[in-house]
Design a protein around this motif. Structure first.
Motif, PDB file in Angstrom:
ATOM      1  N   ARG A  95      -4.847  -1.723  -3.270  1.00  0.00           N
ATOM      2  CA  ARG A  95      -3.428  -2.055  -3.209  1.00  0.00           C
ATOM      3  C   ARG A  95      -2.674  -1.343  -4.336  1.00  0.00           C
ATOM      4  O   ARG A  95      -3.242  -1.082  -5.402  1.00  0.00           O
ATOM      5  N   ALA A 103      -2.604  -3.249   6.638  1.00  0.00           N
ATOM      6  CA  ALA A 103      -3.919  -3.119   5.994  1.00  0.00           C
ATOM      7  C   ALA A 103      -4.481  -1.706   6.134  1.00  0.00           C
ATOM      8  O   ALA A 103      -4.142  -0.971   7.071  1.00  0.00           O
ATOM      9  N   PRO A 104      -5.357  -1.298   5.218  1.00  0.00           N
ATOM     10  CA  PRO A 104      -5.973   0.030   5.285  1.00  0.00           C
ATOM     11  C   PRO A 104      -6.811   0.222   6.544  1.00  0.00           C
ATOM     12  O   PRO A 104      -7.370  -0.739   7.088  1.00  0.00           O
ATOM     13  N   THR A 105      -6.888   1.461   6.993  1.00  0.00           N
ATOM     14  CA  THR A 105      -7.795   1.861   8.063  1.00  0.00           C
ATOM     15  C   THR A 105      -8.454   3.164   7.641  1.00  0.00           C
ATOM     16  O   THR A 105      -8.059   3.808   6.673  1.00  0.00           O
ATOM     17  N   TYR A 123       0.856  -1.186   0.000  1.00  0.00           N
ATOM     18  CA  TYR A 123       0.000   0.000   0.000  1.00  0.00           C
ATOM     19  C   TYR A 123       0.896   1.241   0.000  1.00  0.00           C
ATOM     20  O   TYR A 123       2.074   1.154   0.345  1.00  0.00           O
ATOM     21  N   TYR A 173     -12.289   4.601   1.503  1.00  0.00           N
ATOM     22  CA  TYR A 173     -12.618   3.380   0.765  1.00  0.00           C
ATOM     23  C   TYR A 173     -13.809   2.689   1.420  1.00  0.00           C
ATOM     24  O   TYR A 173     -14.245   3.053   2.518  1.00  0.00           O
ATOM     25  N   ASP A 174     -14.356   1.715   0.728  1.00  0.00           N
ATOM     26  CA  ASP A 174     -15.400   0.837   1.263  1.00  0.00           C
ATOM     27  C   ASP A 174     -16.636   1.605   1.751  1.00  0.00           C
ATOM     28  O   ASP A 174     -17.301   1.177   2.696  1.00  0.00           O
ATOM     29  N   THR A 196     -13.647  -2.045  -1.907  1.00  0.00           N
ATOM     30  CA  THR A 196     -13.114  -2.813  -0.788  1.00  0.00           C
ATOM     31  C   THR A 196     -11.596  -2.655  -0.680  1.00  0.00           C
ATOM     32  O   THR A 196     -10.928  -2.256  -1.645  1.00  0.00           O
ATOM     33  N   PRO A 197     -11.022  -3.000   0.476  1.00  0.00           N
ATOM     34  CA  PRO A 197      -9.567  -2.851   0.663  1.00  0.00           C
ATOM     35  C   PRO A 197      -8.725  -3.598  -0.361  1.00  0.00           C
ATOM     36  O   PRO A 197      -7.623  -3.154  -0.687  1.00  0.00           O
ATOM     37  N   SER A 198      -9.220  -4.714  -0.871  1.00  0.00           N
ATOM     38  CA  SER A 198      -8.422  -5.493  -1.823  1.00  0.00           C
ATOM     39  C   SER A 198      -8.169  -4.741  -3.127  1.00  0.00           C
ATOM     40  O   SER A 198      -7.214  -5.040  -3.847  1.00  0.00           O
TER      41      SER A 198
END
Length: 247
Positions: free
Chosen positions: A224, A135-137, A129, A143-144, A219-221
């Motif tokens: 990237r 992982a994203p926060t 990232y 996002y999301d 979504t986080p995926s």
């Protein structure tokens, strides 16, 4: 002059690692799409270039419209009462690839290649990232559907990239100059990335182009650094924008 309004970041010459290593990226390893379009991870060497720290903003787009007389198709529908109040520093959205190219031509800049985009996002340490490997926060990116719309381009300083760029993950998808091809399920130009193999041909107005970064809905995926997807050059959307590179 509009060109002066860009905050340029110089990306030094040299190589970086483009694409995905499935042994390291467990998110990609579980994604059939990533296995199809992000492999193999490989070295790409680029000359030095300058890329805008932020995506093009509404305020910059207003200047473009005011001085170029460009016939933006969605102007009346979206901006019937002028630039949305309080959103001057949000990324411009509802722009097609052709809109982005017109802005670039008028301003004297260009769209980044997807290799330039990815190096600016992840640097030279193979990070997953822009901010690193964790992982994203909600403190790092939009996002999301956590916010439900775009945010100001400088809203996530903790999510800056290796070189200090903002919004390289989430907020909006970003157009690149790179050709995807004609098949939505199968990129015409696969990896390794090769800038002189035809994938950077700007003359085909109808072919699918690569988009990067994900967006506020996704979504986080999908946010990237190595994630790549396509869009039709005539498509516009509420999470589709661009940033620019200096000639």
């Amino acid at each position: 002059m509009l060109l002066d309004s860009f905050d340029w970041v110089t990306i030094p010459a040299g190589f970086f690692w483009m694409g995905t290593n499935l042994e390291v990226d467990q998110v990609a390893a579980a994604d059939d799409w990533a296995k199809l379009v992000e492999l193999p991870q490989h070295k790409v060497s680029l000359p030095s270039y300058q890329i805008s720290r932020f995506p093009v903003t509404n305020a910059q787009w207003v200047q473009f419209l005011a001085h170029s007389n460009y016939p933006w198709a969605d102007r009346d529908k979206l901006w019937g009462h002028g630039l949305p109040k309080g959103q001057e520093n949000h990324p411009i959205v509802w722009v097609t690839w052709h809109d982005a190219v017109a802005f670039c031509k008028w301003t004297g800049v260009r769209l980044p290649t997807e290799a330039e985009w990815e190096k600016a996002a992840r640097g030279i340490d193979k990070r997953l990232y822009p901010w690193g490997n964790h992982a994203p926060t909600s403190q790092l990116a939009n996002y999301d559907k956590q916010v439900g719309k775009t945010t100001a381009v400088d809203a996530y300083p903790q999510g800056k990239s290796y070189y200090g760029l903002f919004d390289m993950a989430g907020n909006t998808w970003e157009w690149t100059s790179t050709i995807w091809g004609t098949d939505t399920h199968n990129p015409e130009f696969r990896y390794p990335y090769q800038a002189d193999d035809g994938r950077e041909n700007m003359d085909n107005p109808d072919i699918l182009r690569v988009v990067r970064s994900g967006g506020w809905k996704y979504t986080p995926s999908l946010i990237r650094c190595a994630y790549r997807d396509w869009n039709k050059p005539h498509v516009r959307g509420s999470g589709l924008s661009f940033r620019v590179v200096a000639f």
